[in-house]
Design a protein around this motif. Structure first.
Motif, PDB file in Angstrom:
ATOM      1  N   LEU A 124      -0.276  -0.191  -7.357  1.00 11.70           N
ATOM      2  CA  LEU A 124      -0.837  -0.027  -6.019  1.00 11.70           C
ATOM      3  C   LEU A 124      -2.161  -0.762  -5.879  1.00 11.70           C
ATOM      4  N   GLN A 125      -2.962  -0.768  -6.925  1.00 14.90           N
ATOM      5  CA  GLN A 125      -4.253  -1.453  -6.860  1.00 14.90           C
ATOM      6  C   GLN A 125      -4.080  -2.936  -6.534  1.00 14.90           C
ATOM      7  N   GLU A 126      -3.029  -3.541  -7.060  1.00 14.18           N
ATOM      8  CA  GLU A 126      -2.770  -4.952  -6.755  1.00 14.18           C
ATOM      9  C   GLU A 126      -2.544  -5.151  -5.261  1.00 14.18           C
ATOM     10  N   ILE A 127      -1.784  -4.258  -4.670  1.00 14.23           N
ATOM     11  CA  ILE A 127      -1.483  -4.371  -3.240  1.00 14.23           C
ATOM     12  C   ILE A 127      -2.751  -4.197  -2.410  1.00 14.23           C
ATOM     13  N   LEU A 128      -3.602  -3.288  -2.814  1.00 13.56           N
ATOM     14  CA  LEU A 128      -4.841  -3.065  -2.078  1.00 13.56           C
ATOM     15  C   LEU A 128      -5.802  -4.247  -2.191  1.00 13.56           C
ATOM     16  N   ASP A 129      -5.584  -5.098  -3.161  1.00 11.66           N
ATOM     17  CA  ASP A 129      -6.421  -6.299  -3.314  1.00 11.66           C
ATOM     18  C   ASP A 129      -5.821  -7.518  -2.621  1.00 11.66           C
ATOM     19  N   PHE A 130      -4.653  -7.369  -1.995  1.00 11.01           N
ATOM     20  CA  PHE A 130      -3.992  -8.490  -1.330  1.00 11.01           C
ATOM     21  C   PHE A 130      -4.829  -9.016  -0.155  1.00 11.01           C
ATOM     22  N   ASP A 131      -4.602 -10.288   0.171  1.00 12.23           N
ATOM     23  CA  ASP A 131      -5.222 -10.905   1.342  1.00 12.23           C
ATOM     24  C   ASP A 131      -4.304 -10.647   2.540  1.00 12.23           C
ATOM     25  N   VAL A 132      -4.391  -9.456   3.079  1.00 13.29           N
ATOM     26  CA  VAL A 132      -3.474  -9.035   4.142  1.00 13.29           C
ATOM     27  C   VAL A 132      -3.721  -9.805   5.429  1.00 13.29           C
ATOM     28  N   LEU A 133      -4.949 -10.178   5.680  1.00 14.82           N
ATOM     29  CA  LEU A 133      -5.284 -10.863   6.926  1.00 14.82           C
ATOM     30  C   LEU A 133      -4.705 -12.265   6.983  1.00 14.82           C
ATOM     31  N   ASN A 134      -4.789 -13.020   5.904  1.00 17.01           N
ATOM     32  CA  ASN A 134      -4.470 -14.445   5.942  1.00 17.01           C
ATOM     33  C   ASN A 134      -3.154 -14.833   5.275  1.00 17.01           C
ATOM     34  N   ASN A 135      -2.629 -13.985   4.412  1.00 15.68           N
ATOM     35  CA  ASN A 135      -1.428 -14.329   3.663  1.00 15.68           C
ATOM     36  C   ASN A 135      -0.251 -13.502   4.170  1.00 15.68           C
TER      37      ASN A 135
END
Length: 248
Positions: free
Chosen positions: A82-93
């Protein structure tokens, strides 16, 4: 509300859920994969749903019995913490965004924060549309000006038969310009301002706008917006958005 603010808030609310349930202390894995059309929507008599024509792909995330789905044009498989997902670039990727949304839906479903996170199948979409028409006509009356954002054929057919003033917008060039159920399919970009901001009194908006990041055009616009579809299940629960969904 702009996307940058929205996705920042959703990330922080997702982190709050993780803290509350001590998810950071465990080796938690979220599995995410693309679904076949039949897995996503089952066997339907109607063959004009976008997912059946190959233009939309549904991905599904699973976490500890919780299932969350999201439509995306950028499907990708993922298995990780889950920590990996929370570090994702949700805005741009857009790939990161799809996984994030599906995982958010799965985790919020697991802990009872959201519901209706799984797309209805077989004759479900037709039944949902009928229930939606009954609810809308009873709540708003049949003279209200309705703009449907996103071509959902069962919903549009019901609207065309039930309400006197309906317009529909879509982003797919294969739909724009066609007449569907007696209603011209307008351009989701070119006709947005005139239709949504100036003409409509009620907006029925696909929650897939969360995945393609056009959702900022339908937040805080000074009129009622009802989101339909499973993509926005978790976000709607966390942000207090109204949903039009009658899935189990």
């Amino acid at each position: 509300m702009k996307n940058e603010e929205l996705f920042s808030i959703l990330k922080e609310k997702f982190r709050d859920i993780a803290r509350e349930h001590q998810l950071f202390d465990e080796e938690i894995t979220v599995h995410c994969r693309a679904l076949s059309p039949e897995e996503a929507i089952g066997k339907t008599e109607r063959r004009d749903f976008p997912i059946l024509t190959g233009r939309d792909i549904m991905i599904q995330a699973e976490y500890d019995g919780g299932i969350g789905q999201a439509y995306t044009c950028a499907p990708v498989e993922f298995s990780g913490r889950l920590q990996e997902i929370l570090d994702f670039d949700v805005l741009n990727n857009i790939y990161d965004r799809g996984i994030f949304i599906a995982a958010l839906n799965a985790v919020t479903r697991r802990y009872g924060i959201c519901d209706r996170s799984i797309h209805c199948k077989n004759d479900g979409p037709e039944g949902c549309a009928k229930q939606a028409m009954a609810y809308l006509s009873e709540t708003y009356g049949k003279d209200i000006k309705i703009a449907q954002v996103g071509y959902q054929p069962a919903m549009l057919e019901g609207l065309s038969r039930t309400f006197r003033q309906v317009k529909v917008l879509d982003l797919d060039p294969a739909n724009v310009g066609d007449i569907r159920f007696g209603i011209p399919v307008l351009d989701g970009v070119k006709d947005y301002e005139e239709t949504v901001l100036k003409w409509a009194e009620l907006v029925l908006c696909t929650s897939s706008t969360l995945a393609n990041a056009s959702i900022e055009n339908f937040l805080d616009i000074g009129k009622e917006v009802l989101f339909y579809g499973t993509t926005g299940a978790g976000a709607a629960a966390l942000m207090g958005w109204k949903r039009l969904c009658f899935a189990d």
